[in-house]
Design an enzyme around this catalytic site. Sequence first.
Site, PDB file in Angstrom:
ATOM      1  N   GLY A   1      -1.593 -14.315  -6.845  1.00  0.00           N
ATOM      2  CA  GLY A   1      -1.679 -12.881  -6.618  1.00  0.00           C
ATOM      3  C   GLY A   1      -2.131 -12.176  -7.878  1.00  0.00           C
ATOM      4  O   GLY A   1      -2.488 -12.815  -8.873  1.00  0.00           O
TER       5      GLY A   1
ATOM      6  N   ASP B   1       7.191  -2.773  -1.826  1.00  0.00           N
ATOM      7  CA  ASP B   1       5.772  -3.144  -1.846  1.00  0.00           C
ATOM      8  C   ASP B   1       5.429  -3.943  -0.600  1.00  0.00           C
ATOM      9  O   ASP B   1       4.618  -4.857  -0.638  1.00  0.00           O
ATOM     10  CB  ASP B   1       5.469  -3.956  -3.108  1.00  0.00           C
ATOM     11  CG  ASP B   1       3.971  -4.190  -3.321  1.00  0.00           C
ATOM     12  OD1 ASP B   1       3.171  -3.286  -2.993  1.00  0.00           O
ATOM     13  OD2 ASP B   1       3.601  -5.277  -3.800  1.00  0.00           O
TER      14      ASP B   1
END
Length: 286
Positions: free
Chosen positions: A102, A222
């Site tokens: 990520g 998130d």
Amino acid sequence: MPVPAEYVQSLHPYELRILLALERLMRRYTWVPFEILKSATGFSESELTYRLGRLINMDMVRYEKTPYDGYALIFDGYDTLALHTLTKRGTIQALGTRIGVGKESEVYEAMGLGVVVLKFHRVGQRSFQAVRLKRGYMPDTGHCPWIFASSNSAKMEYEALTALHPAVSVPLPIDQNRHVVVMSFIPGVNLTQATLTEPGPILDAILDNISEAYGLGIIHGDLSEFNVMVDQEGQCWLIDWPQWVETAHPNADEILARDIRNILQYFKRKYGIDYAFDEALARVVE
């Protein structure tokens, strides 16, 4: 990638001492002066120079003339310290292949008591100012190198997983050291990679898990389709928790609403499910 296994295995005790000294001293210095490092390790100038040369060649330490001779621990060196500690504890025995990446993390398979997952947090310099503004684990002022920001991020995620498991469907937290979180292996794929034959029950399960977390005082912070995993049996897991906030946070309502909207919009866009936001919110907070 994390440092090669042979580098960790061949590391001399003197080199480990240097890495530990750099880690400690970088809380005060961006670049640790040679003389300060020499004093901290107790090595002669020639021994320290030789060992630093080896560490630089292994990409564990970086040198800069700033204008003095300064040295800094970088991620391969920090990886080495974390892997060394986790190995000594018996948490892991071998590092496997990378299975995910990520913006601020890398995820690897590893062998512990069976297959486990290692998540290396890597809070990058490019996003540092945004991170400092938005995230609770960053100090408002003062010296905070990227490695310590990453360590704070890992601690936040491990704390959340420990508080949530098993009430919420999240990976089982196993161990944490520095910027690395060790957790159970999830036998599924990211929601974005799945084509669900029955998406409705998965959406219901995600909302139920958000609700369970909320009941424990935690909001993901998130959440999106990129932070949900599913398997062939219809089980889902919520992952990636370093940005969680407490339900008492001043912006908790806004953050929770954003999490819910992200999930609803994804299911509407991909599967045509039109789930009213007010109904979903009421389901979560009831």
